[in-house]
Design an enzyme around this catalytic site. Sequence first.
Site, short mmCIF file in Angstrom:
data_model
loop_
_atom_site.label_atom_id
_atom_site.label_comp_id
_atom_site.label_asym_id
_atom_site.label_seq_id
_atom_site.Cartn_x
_atom_site.Cartn_y
_atom_site.Cartn_z
N MET A 67 -8.51 2.84 8.60
CA MET A 67 -7.72 1.67 8.18
C MET A 67 -6.94 1.07 9.35
O MET A 67 -6.73 1.72 10.36
CB MET A 67 -6.80 2.04 7.03
CG MET A 67 -7.52 2.03 5.70
SD MET A 67 -6.41 2.30 4.32
CE MET A 67 -7.47 1.85 2.94
N GLY A 68 -6.49 -0.14 9.16
CA GLY A 68 -5.72 -0.86 10.18
C GLY A 68 -6.34 -2.22 10.41
O GLY A 68 -7.33 -2.36 11.12
N ARG A 69 -5.76 -3.22 9.74
CA ARG A 69 -6.33 -4.56 9.84
C ARG A 69 -5.93 -5.28 11.12
O ARG A 69 -6.75 -5.85 11.81
CB ARG A 69 -5.90 -5.42 8.64
CG ARG A 69 -6.74 -5.18 7.42
CD ARG A 69 -6.23 -5.92 6.24
NE ARG A 69 -4.92 -5.41 5.84
CZ ARG A 69 -4.40 -5.57 4.63
NH1 ARG A 69 -5.04 -6.26 3.73
NH2 ARG A 69 -3.22 -5.09 4.34
N GLN A 122 -7.38 7.92 3.30
CA GLN A 122 -6.31 7.94 4.31
C GLN A 122 -4.92 7.68 3.72
O GLN A 122 -3.91 7.93 4.36
CB GLN A 122 -6.57 6.89 5.39
CG GLN A 122 -7.81 7.16 6.19
CD GLN A 122 -8.32 5.90 6.88
OE1 GLN A 122 -7.97 5.64 8.00
NE2 GLN A 122 -9.15 5.12 6.21
N GLY A 170 0.84 -1.20 0.00
CA GLY A 170 0.00 0.00 0.00
C GLY A 170 0.87 1.24 0.00
O GLY A 170 1.83 1.33 0.76
N ARG A 199 0.90 -5.03 -5.12
CA ARG A 199 1.03 -6.19 -4.23
C ARG A 199 1.26 -7.37 -5.18
O ARG A 199 0.48 -7.56 -6.12
CB ARG A 199 -0.25 -6.40 -3.41
CG ARG A 199 -0.55 -5.20 -2.50
CD ARG A 199 -1.62 -5.54 -1.50
NE ARG A 199 -2.15 -4.35 -0.85
CZ ARG A 199 -1.65 -3.79 0.25
NH1 ARG A 199 -0.58 -4.30 0.82
NH2 ARG A 199 -2.20 -2.73 0.77
N CYS A 200 2.31 -8.13 -4.96
CA CYS A 200 2.69 -9.15 -5.95
C CYS A 200 2.69 -10.55 -5.32
O CYS A 200 3.66 -10.96 -4.68
CB CYS A 200 4.07 -8.81 -6.51
SG CYS A 200 4.63 -9.95 -7.76
N THR A 225 4.37 2.52 5.39
CA THR A 225 2.99 2.03 5.46
C THR A 225 2.22 2.92 6.42
O THR A 225 2.76 3.31 7.46
CB THR A 225 2.89 0.56 5.95
OG1 THR A 225 1.52 0.29 6.33
CG2 THR A 225 3.76 0.27 7.15
N ARG A 282 -17.60 16.09 13.07
CA ARG A 282 -18.06 16.59 14.36
C ARG A 282 -19.12 17.70 14.13
O ARG A 282 -20.12 17.76 14.82
CB ARG A 282 -16.85 17.13 15.13
CG ARG A 282 -17.06 17.50 16.56
CD ARG A 282 -17.28 16.34 17.48
NE ARG A 282 -16.06 15.67 17.92
CZ ARG A 282 -16.08 14.69 18.82
NH1 ARG A 282 -17.21 14.27 19.36
NH2 ARG A 282 -14.97 14.09 19.17
N ASP A 305 5.33 -4.83 6.15
CA ASP A 305 5.71 -6.18 6.57
C ASP A 305 5.84 -7.17 5.40
O ASP A 305 6.85 -7.86 5.27
CB ASP A 305 4.64 -6.66 7.57
CG ASP A 305 4.99 -7.98 8.18
OD1 ASP A 305 5.85 -7.99 9.06
OD2 ASP A 305 4.42 -9.01 7.74
N GLY A 341 -10.54 13.60 19.90
CA GLY A 341 -11.48 13.60 21.03
C GLY A 341 -12.62 12.60 20.89
O GLY A 341 -13.76 12.87 21.28
N ALA A 342 -12.31 11.42 20.33
CA ALA A 342 -13.36 10.40 20.14
C ALA A 342 -13.95 9.97 21.48
O ALA A 342 -13.24 9.90 22.49
CB ALA A 342 -12.77 9.19 19.43
N GLU A 343 -15.24 9.69 21.47
CA GLU A 343 -15.91 9.23 22.69
C GLU A 343 -15.63 7.75 22.96
O GLU A 343 -15.76 7.29 24.10
CB GLU A 343 -17.41 9.50 22.60
CG GLU A 343 -17.82 10.92 22.96
CD GLU A 343 -17.32 12.00 22.01
OE1 GLU A 343 -17.10 11.68 20.82
OE2 GLU A 343 -17.13 13.14 22.44
O1 F6P Z 1 -1.26 -1.42 4.09
C1 F6P Z 1 -1.97 -0.30 4.27
C2 F6P Z 1 -3.46 -0.50 4.02
O2 F6P Z 1 -3.96 0.77 3.67
C3 F6P Z 1 -4.25 -1.09 5.18
O3 F6P Z 1 -4.56 -0.19 6.18
C4 F6P Z 1 -5.48 -1.57 4.45
O4 F6P Z 1 -6.10 -2.58 5.21
C5 F6P Z 1 -4.92 -2.08 3.16
O5 F6P Z 1 -3.71 -1.39 2.95
C6 F6P Z 1 -5.80 -1.90 1.96
O6 F6P Z 1 -5.16 -2.46 0.87
P1 F6P Z 1 -5.58 -2.28 -0.65
O7 F6P Z 1 -5.28 -0.88 -1.06
O8 F6P Z 1 -4.76 -3.25 -1.39
O9 F6P Z 1 -7.05 -2.53 -0.69
#
Ligand code: F6P
Length: 320
Positions: A170-172, A252, A11, A72-73, A126, A155, A104, A186-188
Site C-alpha cells: 500500500m501507499g498511493r 497490511q 483507513g 470515509r465520509c 494511518t 522469499r 490527512d 532485503g528487496a532487490e
Molecule cells: O489510508 C491507508 C490506505 O490503506 C492506503 O494505503 C490505501 O491506498 C487506501 O487506504 C485503501 O483504502 P480503502 O480501504 O478505502 O480501499
Amino acid sequence: MRRIAVLTSGGDAPGMNAAVRAVVRTAVYNNVEVYGVQRGFKGLIEGDFIKLNVSFVGDIIHRGGTVLRSARCLEFQNQESCRKCAVDLLNVFQIDGLIVIGGDGSFRGMTSLTEYGFSTIGIPGTIDNDLAYTDFTIGFDTAVNTVVEAMSKLRDTTSSHERITIVEVMGRRCGDIALYAGLSGGAEAILIPEVQYDLSQIAEQLIKSNNRGKKQSIIVVAEGVGNTEFISKEINHLTGFDTMTTILGHVQRGGNPSSRDRLLGSMMGNRAVDLLLNNITNRVVGVKDNQIMDMDINDALRSKKRFNREMYNLSKVLSI
Ligand code: F6P
C-alpha cells in the site's frame, strides 16, 4: 473541559485502539467525561455517539482495527450542511473538544470544525506514514512488519522456484511502506511514487545477479507507482525469468499492533487529552526525533514531506 469526544476516521490502522484507550483513560483520570463517535465523520453527522468508560477500552490495546469503527465520509467533505449538522450535534451532546484519529483527509475534515470555533486535536493514524509534520504515524510500523513477514514467506517459494516476485504494497502518494519494508526485507529493487523507475536498468541488474548465481529476487512496488501487473510482465519480457505478482492489499491494515504502535498510540492519546485540558486546541500530535510533540493543524497540513533519499540510496547499495 468537562466532556470530550473521540473518533477514528479513514483507513483503520493498528494502534488506533491504543490511542482510543489512552484518550479515554487519561480523560477519566482527570474527571472528564468521554464520548466515542462511531464510524468517523459519518457517525458525527448522524449523531452516532456513545458514552465511553474505562471498561469499554479494556482488552483492546493488543487488537488491530478500531473499536469505534471507521469510515470515509464524502458528504462531510463536500457539504457545508453536513458540517453544520456535526457542530450542532456536538453542541447538543455538550462536547467541549473533539479528538480525531486519522490521516490527512481526516485532519482536513477536522479543520472545517475549527472554522466553526470548535476545539479539536488530531492524532496521526494511518499505515501510509504520509503526514509530513510527524516522523511516524500510528500503524505504519505494524504494516511494515506485516510486509516484511510476507516477504520472508515469499522469499522461500521464490527461491524454490527460482523466480522473480513482484510484491505490491500500500501507499498511493507515499512510498514509505515499500521503502522501509523493502530495505528490511532485503528487496532487490524498490519502486516508489517519489522516484521515477527504469525497468531496463532493474532488468540488467537482475540478469547480472543471475549470472553470478543468484536465482531469486523480490521487487517491492508501492501501489502509487502504477500498474504492478504491467511491471511484472515487462520484467519477465526483459529478463526472460519466471515472474509472479503478489498484491498484499488490506492484509497490511490488520493484525496486532507492534509495541512501537501501541506506545505511539498511548503517548499521543495522552498528549491529545492533556492539550485539551489546558485549552490548547486546533493542534495535531506527532513524534519528532523520538519525542512526542504537537503543532498547529494548519502548519502541519502545509508542511511538505521530506523524501528519505539517504534510505533510498542505501537500498540501492545493499541490493546489488
Ligand atoms: O489510508 C491507508 C490506505 O490503506 C492506503 O494505503 C490505501 O491506498 C487506501 O487506504 C485503501 O483504502 P480503502 O480501504 O478505502 O480501499
